[in-house]
Motif scaffolding. Sequence first.
Motif, mmCIF file in Angstrom:
data_model
loop_
_atom_site.group_PDB
_atom_site.id
_atom_site.type_symbol
_atom_site.label_atom_id
_atom_site.label_comp_id
_atom_site.label_asym_id
_atom_site.label_seq_id
_atom_site.Cartn_x
_atom_site.Cartn_y
_atom_site.Cartn_z
ATOM 1 N N ASP A 21 0.712 -1.115 -0.007
ATOM 2 C CA ASP A 21 0.091 -0.055 -0.013
ATOM 3 C C ASP A 21 0.873 1.227 0.020
ATOM 4 N N GLU A 22 1.988 1.387 0.774
ATOM 5 C CA GLU A 22 2.687 2.491 0.931
ATOM 6 C C GLU A 22 3.590 2.611 -0.494
ATOM 7 N N ALA A 23 3.829 1.629 -0.934
ATOM 8 C CA ALA A 23 4.809 1.798 -1.969
ATOM 9 C C ALA A 23 3.706 2.256 -3.445
ATOM 10 N N ILE A 24 2.556 1.750 -3.256
ATOM 11 C CA ILE A 24 1.487 2.100 -4.388
ATOM 12 C C ILE A 24 1.278 3.704 -4.113
ATOM 13 N N LEU A 25 0.814 4.063 -3.039
ATOM 14 C CA LEU A 25 0.520 5.647 -2.576
ATOM 15 C C LEU A 25 1.826 6.367 -3.106
ATOM 16 N N GLU A 26 2.945 6.033 -2.864
ATOM 17 C CA GLU A 26 4.293 6.853 -3.057
ATOM 18 C C GLU A 26 4.408 6.868 -4.625
ATOM 19 N N ALA A 27 4.146 5.746 -5.232
ATOM 20 C CA ALA A 27 4.234 5.975 -6.631
ATOM 21 C C ALA A 27 3.234 6.927 -7.242
ATOM 22 N N THR A 28 1.939 6.511 -6.765
ATOM 23 C CA THR A 28 0.989 7.567 -7.195
ATOM 24 C C THR A 28 1.300 9.147 -7.213
ATOM 25 N N ARG A 29 2.066 9.614 -6.228
ATOM 26 C CA ARG A 29 2.568 10.798 -6.041
ATOM 27 C C ARG A 29 3.434 10.997 -6.859
ATOM 28 N N ALA A 30 4.531 10.305 -6.909
ATOM 29 C CA ALA A 30 5.601 10.507 -8.061
ATOM 30 C C ALA A 30 4.964 10.531 -9.581
ATOM 31 N N TRP A 37 -2.240 14.879 -13.884
ATOM 32 C CA TRP A 37 -3.630 14.053 -13.451
ATOM 33 C C TRP A 37 -3.807 13.560 -14.828
ATOM 34 N N SER A 38 -3.841 14.203 -15.785
ATOM 35 C CA SER A 38 -4.434 13.801 -17.253
ATOM 36 C C SER A 38 -3.590 12.398 -17.760
ATOM 37 N N LYS A 39 -2.321 12.413 -17.508
ATOM 38 C CA LYS A 39 -1.479 11.245 -18.015
ATOM 39 C C LYS A 39 -1.103 9.946 -17.098
ATOM 40 N N LEU A 40 -1.523 10.390 -16.006
ATOM 41 C CA LEU A 40 -1.461 9.451 -14.879
ATOM 42 C C LEU A 40 -2.369 8.074 -15.066
ATOM 43 N N THR A 41 -1.827 6.871 -15.171
ATOM 44 C CA THR A 41 -2.586 5.874 -15.568
ATOM 45 C C THR A 41 -2.372 4.832 -14.242
ATOM 46 N N MET A 42 -3.243 3.956 -13.745
ATOM 47 C CA MET A 42 -3.108 2.726 -13.031
ATOM 48 C C MET A 42 -2.004 2.035 -13.199
ATOM 49 N N GLY A 43 -1.613 1.748 -14.738
ATOM 50 C CA GLY A 43 -0.691 0.939 -15.227
ATOM 51 C C GLY A 43 0.584 1.547 -14.972
ATOM 52 N N ASP A 44 0.821 2.964 -14.785
ATOM 53 C CA ASP A 44 2.118 3.727 -14.760
ATOM 54 C C ASP A 44 2.289 3.446 -13.135
ATOM 55 N N ALA A 46 1.331 0.829 -11.192
ATOM 56 C CA ALA A 46 1.710 -0.447 -10.881
ATOM 57 C C ALA A 46 2.992 -0.624 -11.077
ATOM 58 N N THR A 47 3.558 0.025 -12.454
ATOM 59 C CA THR A 47 5.069 -0.448 -12.776
ATOM 60 C C THR A 47 5.844 0.308 -11.639
ATOM 61 N N ARG A 48 5.567 1.548 -11.361
ATOM 62 C CA ARG A 48 6.409 2.205 -10.314
ATOM 63 C C ARG A 48 6.445 1.544 -8.858
ATOM 64 N N ALA A 49 5.195 1.005 -8.593
ATOM 65 C CA ALA A 49 5.269 0.485 -7.399
ATOM 66 C C ALA A 49 5.790 -1.006 -7.143
ATOM 67 N N GLY A 50 5.893 -1.676 -8.507
ATOM 68 C CA GLY A 50 6.568 -2.805 -8.426
ATOM 69 C C GLY A 50 5.497 -3.863 -8.405
ATOM 70 N N VAL A 51 3.998 -3.817 -8.513
ATOM 71 C CA VAL A 51 3.172 -4.553 -8.253
ATOM 72 C C VAL A 51 2.249 -4.570 -9.648
ATOM 73 N N ALA A 52 1.610 -5.838 -9.627
ATOM 74 C CA ALA A 52 0.509 -5.949 -10.728
ATOM 75 C C ALA A 52 -0.604 -5.052 -10.699
ATOM 76 N N LYS A 53 -1.115 -4.740 -11.918
ATOM 77 C CA LYS A 53 -2.054 -3.888 -11.865
ATOM 78 C C LYS A 53 -3.504 -4.372 -11.253
ATOM 79 N N THR A 54 -3.764 -5.651 -11.122
ATOM 80 C CA THR A 54 -4.603 -6.194 -10.537
ATOM 81 C C THR A 54 -4.604 -5.937 -9.134
ATOM 82 N N THR A 55 -3.421 -5.796 -8.459
ATOM 83 C CA THR A 55 -3.394 -5.436 -7.057
ATOM 84 C C THR A 55 -3.736 -4.130 -6.664
ATOM 85 N N LEU A 56 -3.631 -3.300 -7.838
ATOM 86 C CA LEU A 56 -4.364 -1.768 -7.435
ATOM 87 C C LEU A 56 -5.876 -1.863 -7.581
ATOM 88 N N TYR A 57 -6.341 -2.593 -8.343
ATOM 89 C CA TYR A 57 -7.593 -2.736 -8.516
ATOM 90 C C TYR A 57 -8.509 -3.328 -7.538
#
Length: 208
Positions: A21-30, A37-44, A46-57
């Motif tokens: 969770d912490e890695a995902i939230l930090e990756a979101t802010r980065a 906002w417009s270019k941020l994606t769940m896939g990006d 997930a990649t930054r956080a080192g987790v699968a996109k399904t983990t985010l969803y």
Amino acid sequence: MLSRSHPKPSRTGRPRSVAADEAILEATRASLVDLGWSKLTMGDVATRAGVAKTTLYRRWAGKNELVVDAVAVLFDELELPDLGSLSADVQAVVLQFAALLERPETQTALMAVVAESTRDEALRTRIRDSIVNRQKHLVLQGRQRAQERGELPVEQDEAKAALTADLIFDVIAGAVVHRALVSAEPVDEDWARRFTLLLLAGLGAAAG
């Protein structure tokens, strides 16, 4: 993880990882700082956080919810110090709040979700519940301390007391956010002192 005592029946799915969770939230802010906002994606994220996109969803339904939570944890860092007087306490939390708003990830994330919320009622509700209402405890805590010191009167009418707490929060948050992010002026010790004097004078007049 195995229990040292009698194990409980296992639940479906893996237990939620705080570290993930912490890695995902930090990756979101980065991502917000780098992409906006417009270019941020769940896939990006997930990649930054080192987790699968399904983990985010599994944790967040979409980008709006994810970004609000990424902002909310930053505001959870705010603490109201006990410096012996209401004036000192208010000045300290104002400066702490301003320092938080100076961070690029806070500026970008907060401005993004506020702008997007003007077109999304559900997002506005989530901001209110996850950020605004969650931080009102600072006002309630400060007011209680001031009442115990005899600096503020106790309001016997609970409904009126709740409205007063909301107003105090709105005044402090609104003034600091406007000064720091809209006017882009410094929130330094002198400004915090003058603002606190004005706020406390208003509280005194309201009590009278």
